[in-house]
Design a protein around this motif. Structure first.
Motif, PDB file in Angstrom:
ATOM      1  N   SER A  96       0.829  -1.211   0.000  1.00 32.05           N
ATOM      2  CA  SER A  96       0.000   0.000   0.000  1.00 32.05           C
ATOM      3  C   SER A  96       0.860   1.257   0.000  1.00 32.05           C
ATOM      4  O   SER A  96       2.087   1.188   0.038  1.00 32.05           O
ATOM      5  N   ASN A  97       0.180   2.387   0.009  1.00 32.47           N
ATOM      6  CA  ASN A  97       0.881   3.669   0.104  1.00 32.47           C
ATOM      7  C   ASN A  97       0.810   4.239   1.512  1.00 32.47           C
ATOM      8  O   ASN A  97       0.898   5.446   1.713  1.00 32.47           O
ATOM      9  N   ASP A  98       0.651   3.342   2.484  1.00 33.75           N
ATOM     10  CA  ASP A  98       0.548   3.791   3.882  1.00 33.75           C
ATOM     11  C   ASP A  98       1.757   4.599   4.336  1.00 33.75           C
ATOM     12  O   ASP A  98       1.660   5.367   5.291  1.00 33.75           O
ATOM     13  N   TYR A  99       2.882   4.411   3.658  1.00 34.24           N
ATOM     14  CA  TYR A  99       4.087   5.170   4.053  1.00 34.24           C
ATOM     15  C   TYR A  99       3.813   6.678   4.027  1.00 34.24           C
ATOM     16  O   TYR A  99       4.443   7.453   4.742  1.00 34.24           O
ATOM     17  N   LYS A 100       2.819   7.079   3.212  1.00 34.93           N
ATOM     18  CA  LYS A 100       2.495   8.516   3.143  1.00 34.93           C
ATOM     19  C   LYS A 100       1.983   9.039   4.482  1.00 34.93           C
ATOM     20  O   LYS A 100       2.107  10.218   4.788  1.00 34.93           O
ATOM     21  N   LYS A 101       1.380   8.119   5.267  1.00 36.17           N
ATOM     22  CA  LYS A 101       0.895   8.531   6.589  1.00 36.17           C
ATOM     23  C   LYS A 101       2.063   8.943   7.483  1.00 36.17           C
ATOM     24  O   LYS A 101       1.929   9.828   8.325  1.00 36.17           O
ATOM     25  N   ILE A 102       3.198   8.280   7.283  1.00 35.13           N
ATOM     26  CA  ILE A 102       4.382   8.625   8.088  1.00 35.13           C
ATOM     27  C   ILE A 102       4.851  10.033   7.704  1.00 35.13           C
ATOM     28  O   ILE A 102       5.122  10.877   8.565  1.00 35.13           O
ATOM     29  N   ILE A 103       4.902  10.282   6.395  1.00 35.76           N
ATOM     30  CA  ILE A 103       5.328  11.607   5.914  1.00 35.76           C
ATOM     31  C   ILE A 103       4.375  12.686   6.449  1.00 35.76           C
ATOM     32  O   ILE A 103       4.806  13.745   6.901  1.00 35.76           O
ATOM     33  N   ASN A 104       3.076  12.381   6.448  1.00 37.30           N
ATOM     34  CA  ASN A 104       2.091  13.342   6.961  1.00 37.30           C
ATOM     35  C   ASN A 104       2.298  13.663   8.436  1.00 37.30           C
ATOM     36  O   ASN A 104       2.163  14.813   8.850  1.00 37.30           O
ATOM     37  N   ASN A 144      12.682   2.853   1.211  1.00 36.70           N
ATOM     38  CA  ASN A 144      12.671   2.927  -0.264  1.00 36.70           C
ATOM     39  C   ASN A 144      11.402   3.606  -0.774  1.00 36.70           C
ATOM     40  O   ASN A 144      11.437   4.363  -1.734  1.00 36.70           O
ATOM     41  N   LYS A 145      10.278   3.338  -0.110  1.00 30.31           N
ATOM     42  CA  LYS A 145       9.026   3.978  -0.551  1.00 30.31           C
ATOM     43  C   LYS A 145       9.038   5.468  -0.252  1.00 30.31           C
ATOM     44  O   LYS A 145       8.593   6.280  -1.065  1.00 30.31           O
ATOM     45  N   ILE A 146       9.535   5.828   0.927  1.00 23.78           N
ATOM     46  CA  ILE A 146       9.585   7.258   1.280  1.00 23.78           C
ATOM     47  C   ILE A 146      10.490   8.004   0.298  1.00 23.78           C
ATOM     48  O   ILE A 146      10.168   9.090  -0.164  1.00 23.78           O
ATOM     49  N   ILE A 147      11.600   7.375  -0.039  1.00 25.22           N
ATOM     50  CA  ILE A 147      12.540   8.027  -0.960  1.00 25.22           C
ATOM     51  C   ILE A 147      11.992   8.015  -2.390  1.00 25.22           C
ATOM     52  O   ILE A 147      12.293   8.892  -3.192  1.00 25.22           O
ATOM     53  N   GLY A 148      11.210   6.991  -2.693  1.00 24.80           N
ATOM     54  CA  GLY A 148      10.593   6.926  -4.014  1.00 24.80           C
ATOM     55  C   GLY A 148      11.373   6.081  -4.995  1.00 24.80           C
ATOM     56  O   GLY A 148      11.017   5.930  -6.142  1.00 24.80           O
ATOM     57  N   LYS A 149      12.453   5.506  -4.530  1.00 25.44           N
ATOM     58  CA  LYS A 149      13.205   4.569  -5.372  1.00 25.44           C
ATOM     59  C   LYS A 149      14.069   3.695  -4.461  1.00 25.44           C
ATOM     60  O   LYS A 149      14.296   4.034  -3.302  1.00 25.44           O
ATOM     61  N   SER A 150      14.552   2.595  -5.008  1.00 31.46           N
ATOM     62  CA  SER A 150      15.442   1.757  -4.219  1.00 31.46           C
ATOM     63  C   SER A 150      16.830   2.365  -4.230  1.00 31.46           C
ATOM     64  O   SER A 150      17.358   2.683  -5.293  1.00 31.46           O
ATOM     65  N   ILE A 151      17.372   2.562  -3.043  1.00 27.29           N
ATOM     66  CA  ILE A 151      18.746   3.062  -3.037  1.00 27.29           C
ATOM     67  C   ILE A 151      19.672   1.935  -2.613  1.00 27.29           C
ATOM     68  O   ILE A 151      19.360   1.163  -1.718  1.00 27.29           O
ATOM     69  N   ALA A 152      20.789   1.860  -3.321  1.00 31.04           N
ATOM     70  CA  ALA A 152      21.737   0.784  -3.034  1.00 31.04           C
ATOM     71  C   ALA A 152      22.204   0.910  -1.596  1.00 31.04           C
ATOM     72  O   ALA A 152      22.365   2.011  -1.079  1.00 31.04           O
TER      73      ALA A 152
END
Ligand SMILES: Nc1nc2c(ncn2[C@@H]2O[C@H](COP(=O)(O)OP(=O)(O)OP(=O)(O)O)[C@@H](O)[C@H]2O)c(=O)[nH]1
Ligand SMILES: [Mg+2]
Length: 286
Positions: A96-104, A144-152
């Motif tokens: 899901s996009n629940d990670y957006k709740k953390i950003i909020n 990775n979701k908060i950043i919007g991409k996978s970072i090595a």
């Protein structure tokens, strides 16, 4: 995907002391601590002693793997932790996009903090956030979701690196790029068995039979319907282990060469949780 390739980290006293020191140093520059826990074990998967290091921070607890927990029980833990001053967020980071709740939540925090700063004539500040948690709770997935991409490199190393860099997420939030992986609670056998049940510590550490039996006991106590549907047994009883393993072996079509292969049955039981066939469970109560 477990970014440690399925290998969970082992903690030794020296290793723990070193990491704790590093965390304490890093904490001095952190505004918001985002502690990720496994919602199925909301007590057992907390980091022991973390509150001593984060007392003066804004603390968010992310009840991750919310898709796998017993939501009624989770609600009780959320009330409890909110009363203790934590901001609580439920999250299914995988689907899901629940990670957006953390950003909020971070945004709300910073809006309040910056209003006060403004009143004092100070410039607004950005939140420096750090994601922290015991192994395998979903830290890398969330980062990775908060950043919007996978970072090595995320999650590849146990412990904390000293060369911290921060990643800009938006105008009110920076993320410290290394997830803090800390040791789980070991103090009581029940906690250790809960952690092994959810693959937070290796099941092999405790021996797979005891983890499987713990799962059967907990299901029998709290979720008898799951016990019945998944394993074909009504009630777990220590005196009947052999009979129960025989029933499960048959139900699961585990080949029997003369006698029941107890290790295979135990693995099958553990894998039912690991592979998410069994959901809607929470093992911690208060
Ligand atoms: N069902 C479910 N699975 C999740 C969720 N979040 C993460 N996972 C899975 O849990 C496993 C561990 O996720 P990671 O993000 O690697 O966890 P981590 O905390 O970074 O683990 P370490 O780096 O080993 O400490 C992976 O198989 C993920 O796909 C969630 O909300 N629900
Ligand atoms: Mg990781």
């Amino acid at each position: 995907m477990n970014e440690n390739n399925g290998k969970l980290i082992q903690w030794y006293p020296g290793h723990m002391a070193k990491t704790k020191k590093e965390i304490a140093t890093i904490m001095s520059m952190i505004d918001v601590v985002i502690e990720v826990i496994d919602a199925r074990v909301p007590y057992s998967s907390r980091i022991p002693g973390l509150n001593k290091l984060t007392r003066d921070k804004n603390n968010i607890i992310v009840f991750n793997k919310y898709d796998l927990c017993d939501k009624e029980e989770t609600g009780k833990w959320i009330d409890k932790y909110q009363k203790e001053g934590y901001i609580c967020v439920t999250c299914d980071a995988k689907n899901s996009n629940d990670y957006k709740k953390i950003i909020n939540e971070v945004k709300n925090l910073m809006t309040n903090i910056n209003k006060k700063r403004q009143a004092k004539g100070l410039l607004p500040k950005k939140a420096k956030c750090m994601v922290i948690g015991v192994p395998n709770v979903g830290k890398s997935t969330i980062i990775n979701k908060i950043i919007g991409k996978s970072i090595a490199g995320v999650g590849n190393k146990p412990g904390i690196t000293k060369n911290l860099s921060t990643i800009k997420i938006n105008e009110f939030m920076d993320l410290v790029d290394t997830p803090g992986i800390l040791w789980p609670k070991f103090e009581d056998q029940n906690v250790a068995l809960n952690l092994a049940s959810m693959t937070i510590i290796k099941e092999e550490i405790l021996n797979i039979d005891s983890v499987a039996i713990h799962l059967l006991r907990m299901l029998s106590k709290y979720y008898p319907n799951i016990l019945k549907n998944e394993f074909g047994i009504d009630h777990y009883n220590d005196d009947e282990i052999e009979e129960l393993f025989t029933i499960i072996s048959k139900k699961k079509n585990i080949p029997v060469n003369g006698e029941v292969d107890y290790d295979k049955v135990s693995l099958n039981i553990i894998n039912c949780v690991k592979q998410e066939k069994i959901k809607g469970i929470t093992f911690d109560r208060f």
